[in-house]
Scaffold this motif. Sequence first.
Motif, PDB file in Angstrom:
ATOM      1  N   LEU A 172       1.989   0.801  14.478  1.00  6.58           N
ATOM      2  CA  LEU A 172       0.850   1.152  13.555  1.00  6.58           C
ATOM      3  C   LEU A 172      -0.073  -0.097  13.755  1.00  6.58           C
ATOM      4  CD1 LEU A 172       2.064   2.708  10.669  1.00  6.58           C
ATOM      5  CD2 LEU A 172       1.536   3.831  12.389  1.00  6.58           C
ATOM      6  N   ASN A 173      -1.258   0.318  14.463  1.00 10.48           N
ATOM      7  CA  ASN A 173      -2.372  -0.753  14.474  1.00 10.48           C
ATOM      8  C   ASN A 173      -2.865  -0.935  12.972  1.00 10.48           C
ATOM      9  OD1 ASN A 173      -4.303   1.217  14.108  1.00 10.48           O
ATOM     10  ND2 ASN A 173      -4.662   0.979  16.526  1.00 10.48           N
ATOM     11  N   GLU A 174      -3.923  -1.857  12.907  1.00  8.42           N
ATOM     12  CA  GLU A 174      -4.299  -1.813  11.504  1.00  8.42           C
ATOM     13  C   GLU A 174      -5.299  -0.838  11.067  1.00  8.42           C
ATOM     14  OE1 GLU A 174      -7.439  -4.915   9.131  1.00  8.42           O
ATOM     15  OE2 GLU A 174      -7.097  -5.369  11.170  1.00  8.42           O
ATOM     16  N   ALA A 175      -5.786  -0.098  11.842  1.00  8.32           N
ATOM     17  CA  ALA A 175      -6.846   1.044  11.333  1.00  8.32           C
ATOM     18  C   ALA A 175      -5.559   2.253  10.972  1.00  8.32           C
ATOM     19  CB  ALA A 175      -7.563   1.539  12.656  1.00  8.32           C
ATOM     20  N   LYS A 176      -4.744   2.449  11.920  1.00  4.16           N
ATOM     21  CA  LYS A 176      -3.596   3.592  11.504  1.00  4.16           C
ATOM     22  C   LYS A 176      -3.029   3.093  10.248  1.00  4.16           C
ATOM     23  CE  LYS A 176      -3.851   6.518  14.752  1.00  4.16           C
ATOM     24  NZ  LYS A 176      -4.612   7.857  14.601  1.00  4.16           N
ATOM     25  N   LEU A 177      -2.554   1.927  10.011  1.00  4.75           N
ATOM     26  CA  LEU A 177      -1.821   1.423   8.723  1.00  4.75           C
ATOM     27  C   LEU A 177      -2.694   1.577   7.761  1.00  4.75           C
ATOM     28  CD1 LEU A 177       0.568   0.336   7.530  1.00  4.75           C
ATOM     29  CD2 LEU A 177      -0.374  -2.074   7.855  1.00  4.75           C
ATOM     30  N   ASN A 178      -4.136   1.390   7.611  1.00  2.00           N
ATOM     31  CA  ASN A 178      -4.802   1.713   6.575  1.00  2.00           C
ATOM     32  C   ASN A 178      -4.970   3.263   6.181  1.00  2.00           C
ATOM     33  OD1 ASN A 178      -5.333  -0.958   6.077  1.00  2.00           O
ATOM     34  ND2 ASN A 178      -7.184  -1.104   7.437  1.00  2.00           N
ATOM     35  N   GLU A 179      -5.023   3.933   7.306  1.00  2.00           N
ATOM     36  CA  GLU A 179      -5.155   5.464   7.070  1.00  2.00           C
ATOM     37  C   GLU A 179      -4.001   6.004   6.444  1.00  2.00           C
ATOM     38  OE1 GLU A 179      -5.333   9.509   9.940  1.00  2.00           O
ATOM     39  OE2 GLU A 179      -6.235   7.657  10.968  1.00  2.00           O
ATOM     40  N   MET A 180      -2.743   5.403   6.835  1.00  2.00           N
ATOM     41  CA  MET A 180      -1.596   5.985   6.281  1.00  2.00           C
ATOM     42  C   MET A 180      -1.362   5.496   4.822  1.00  2.00           C
ATOM     43  SD  MET A 180       2.425   5.254   7.517  1.00  2.00           S
ATOM     44  CE  MET A 180       2.973   3.830   6.851  1.00  2.00           C
ATOM     45  N   LEU A 181      -1.883   4.399   4.475  1.00  2.00           N
ATOM     46  CA  LEU A 181      -1.756   3.869   3.249  1.00  2.00           C
ATOM     47  C   LEU A 181      -2.588   4.671   2.185  1.00  2.00           C
ATOM     48  CD1 LEU A 181      -1.728  -0.102   3.623  1.00  2.00           C
ATOM     49  CD2 LEU A 181       0.267   1.523   2.656  1.00  2.00           C
ATOM     50  N   LYS A 182      -3.762   4.860   2.969  1.00  2.00           N
ATOM     51  CA  LYS A 182      -4.835   5.994   2.138  1.00  2.00           C
ATOM     52  C   LYS A 182      -4.061   7.154   1.890  1.00  2.00           C
ATOM     53  CE  LYS A 182      -9.509   8.116   2.584  1.00  2.00           C
ATOM     54  NZ  LYS A 182     -10.445   8.445   3.355  1.00  2.00           N
ATOM     55  N   LYS A 183      -3.324   7.862   2.724  1.00  2.00           N
ATOM     56  CA  LYS A 183      -2.804   9.070   2.464  1.00  2.00           C
ATOM     57  C   LYS A 183      -1.595   9.056   1.582  1.00  2.00           C
ATOM     58  CE  LYS A 183      -4.966  11.704   5.842  1.00  2.00           C
ATOM     59  NZ  LYS A 183      -5.766  12.739   5.150  1.00  2.00           N
ATOM     60  N   LEU A 184      -1.004   7.816   1.646  1.00  2.69           N
ATOM     61  CA  LEU A 184       0.315   7.765   0.567  1.00  2.69           C
ATOM     62  C   LEU A 184      -0.382   7.530  -0.832  1.00  2.69           C
ATOM     63  CD1 LEU A 184       2.571   5.466   2.362  1.00  2.69           C
ATOM     64  CD2 LEU A 184       2.920   7.604   1.830  1.00  2.69           C
ATOM     65  N   ASN A 185      -1.603   7.028  -0.898  1.00  7.37           N
ATOM     66  CA  ASN A 185      -2.347   6.762  -2.220  1.00  7.37           C
ATOM     67  C   ASN A 185      -2.787   8.207  -2.868  1.00  7.37           C
ATOM     68  OD1 ASN A 185      -1.970   4.012  -2.753  1.00  7.37           O
ATOM     69  ND2 ASN A 185      -3.935   3.360  -1.665  1.00  7.37           N
ATOM     70  N   GLU A 186      -3.198   8.906  -1.869  1.00  6.53           N
ATOM     71  CA  GLU A 186      -3.600  10.361  -2.368  1.00  6.53           C
ATOM     72  C   GLU A 186      -2.253  11.230  -2.880  1.00  6.53           C
ATOM     73  OE1 GLU A 186      -5.623  12.148   1.222  1.00  6.53           O
ATOM     74  OE2 GLU A 186      -7.238  10.901   0.992  1.00  6.53           O
ATOM     75  N   VAL A 187      -1.382  11.061  -2.104  1.00  3.36           N
ATOM     76  CA  VAL A 187      -0.026  11.614  -2.545  1.00  3.36           C
ATOM     77  C   VAL A 187       0.544  11.333  -3.818  1.00  3.36           C
ATOM     78  CG1 VAL A 187       2.547  12.030  -1.869  1.00  3.36           C
ATOM     79  CG2 VAL A 187       0.782  12.342  -0.129  1.00  3.36           C
ATOM     80  N   LEU A 191       0.664  13.692  -7.294  1.00  5.42           N
ATOM     81  CA  LEU A 191       2.019  13.492  -7.752  1.00  5.42           C
ATOM     82  C   LEU A 191       1.803  13.301  -9.570  1.00  5.42           C
ATOM     83  CD1 LEU A 191       4.709  12.292  -5.506  1.00  5.42           C
ATOM     84  CD2 LEU A 191       4.434  14.670  -6.210  1.00  5.42           C
ATOM     85  N   ALA A 192       1.080  12.157  -9.704  1.00  7.30           N
ATOM     86  CA  ALA A 192       0.656  11.619 -10.904  1.00  7.30           C
ATOM     87  C   ALA A 192      -0.046  12.546 -11.794  1.00  7.30           C
ATOM     88  CB  ALA A 192       0.106  10.540 -11.013  1.00  7.30           C
ATOM     89  N   ALA A 193      -1.051  13.425 -11.150  1.00  2.25           N
ATOM     90  CA  ALA A 193      -1.637  14.472 -11.816  1.00  2.25           C
ATOM     91  C   ALA A 193      -0.781  15.750 -12.290  1.00  2.25           C
ATOM     92  CB  ALA A 193      -2.896  15.066 -11.004  1.00  2.25           C
ATOM     93  N   LEU A 194       0.032  16.019 -11.344  1.00  2.00           N
ATOM     94  CA  LEU A 194       0.953  16.942 -11.582  1.00  2.00           C
ATOM     95  C   LEU A 194       2.043  16.720 -12.715  1.00  2.00           C
ATOM     96  CD1 LEU A 194       1.986  18.262  -8.010  1.00  2.00           C
ATOM     97  CD2 LEU A 194       0.572  19.361  -9.625  1.00  2.00           C
ATOM     98  N   THR A 195       2.535  15.443 -12.787  1.00  2.00           N
ATOM     99  CA  THR A 195       3.352  15.123 -13.840  1.00  2.00           C
ATOM    100  C   THR A 195       2.635  15.175 -15.013  1.00  2.00           C
ATOM    101  OG1 THR A 195       3.014  12.860 -13.505  1.00  2.00           O
ATOM    102  CG2 THR A 195       5.028  14.023 -12.477  1.00  2.00           C
ATOM    103  N   GLN A 196       1.617  14.804 -15.233  1.00  2.00           N
ATOM    104  CA  GLN A 196       0.594  14.715 -16.374  1.00  2.00           C
ATOM    105  C   GLN A 196       0.530  16.298 -16.918  1.00  2.00           C
ATOM    106  OE1 GLN A 196      -2.927  12.387 -15.621  1.00  2.00           O
ATOM    107  NE2 GLN A 196      -1.463  10.401 -15.866  1.00  2.00           N
ATOM    108  N   ILE A 197       0.253  16.935 -15.993  1.00  2.00           N
ATOM    109  CA  ILE A 197       0.015  18.749 -16.220  1.00  2.00           C
ATOM    110  C   ILE A 197       1.012  19.148 -17.263  1.00  2.00           C
ATOM    111  CG2 ILE A 197      -0.445  20.889 -15.427  1.00  2.00           C
ATOM    112  CD1 ILE A 197      -2.143  19.723 -13.525  1.00  2.00           C
ATOM    113  N   SER A 198       2.274  18.889 -16.575  1.00  2.00           N
ATOM    114  CA  SER A 198       3.751  19.513 -17.126  1.00  2.00           C
ATOM    115  C   SER A 198       4.318  18.612 -18.078  1.00  2.00           C
ATOM    116  CB  SER A 198       4.520  19.705 -16.050  1.00  2.00           C
ATOM    117  OG  SER A 198       4.885  18.565 -15.131  1.00  2.00           O
TER     118      SER A 198
END
Length: 198
Positions: A172-187, A191-198
């Motif tokens: 992964l180059n820097e741009a792809k790595l940043n994109e992957m980190l952004k997606k992981l943060n969204e996930v 997950l945090a929102a789902l665990t707070q609901i239940s």
Amino acid sequence: MTWSCDAVAVIMADAENAKALSGLLNGIAQSRYYGNLEITEELLKTELYSELPLQEFKALHDKMQGIIKSIASADMDLNQIEAFLTAQTKKQGGITAEQSVVIAKFWKNHKKKIRESLINQTRWENQLKNLKWRVDVKSQSKHSDQVNSAAAIVEMEIGTKDKQSEFLCLELNEAKLNEMLKKLNEVEESLAALTQIS
């Protein structure tokens, strides 16, 4: 201090009962959690409780199997098991104080292994077995603008316990790595929102 013959006989009987119960608990763990199909109810009866009538043995076996199942499914710690076993001793048709001691000792020795077995029994997909990563700097490339650029190299070992592992390598180059980190943060946020609901 001298012991009467009756006192010695009671102590010996208690030790034999504890040994037999410990063997029964270990046998249940072997057959139910560790996959040892050679350990059967009939074998346990013959080896540990040959004098006990079949119906009484079946009742004892089922009771102990139910207790282990309750303890294992709740993944009880030492305080929880103490409270649980105390409640079982006070329950009509429950267990004796001596049985409680043997069960607590059994759980202390087998908790980790039974927990791992239960986790492995619930997995049906591949799992991430190992992950290694590093950052490399390119010294050669077809394109001169990519020389001296950083790249993250991620190596993953994926597989199940029974099958040979597969290896996946990502660069992964820097741009792809940043994109992957952004997606992981969204996930992570989802997950945090789902665990707070239940």
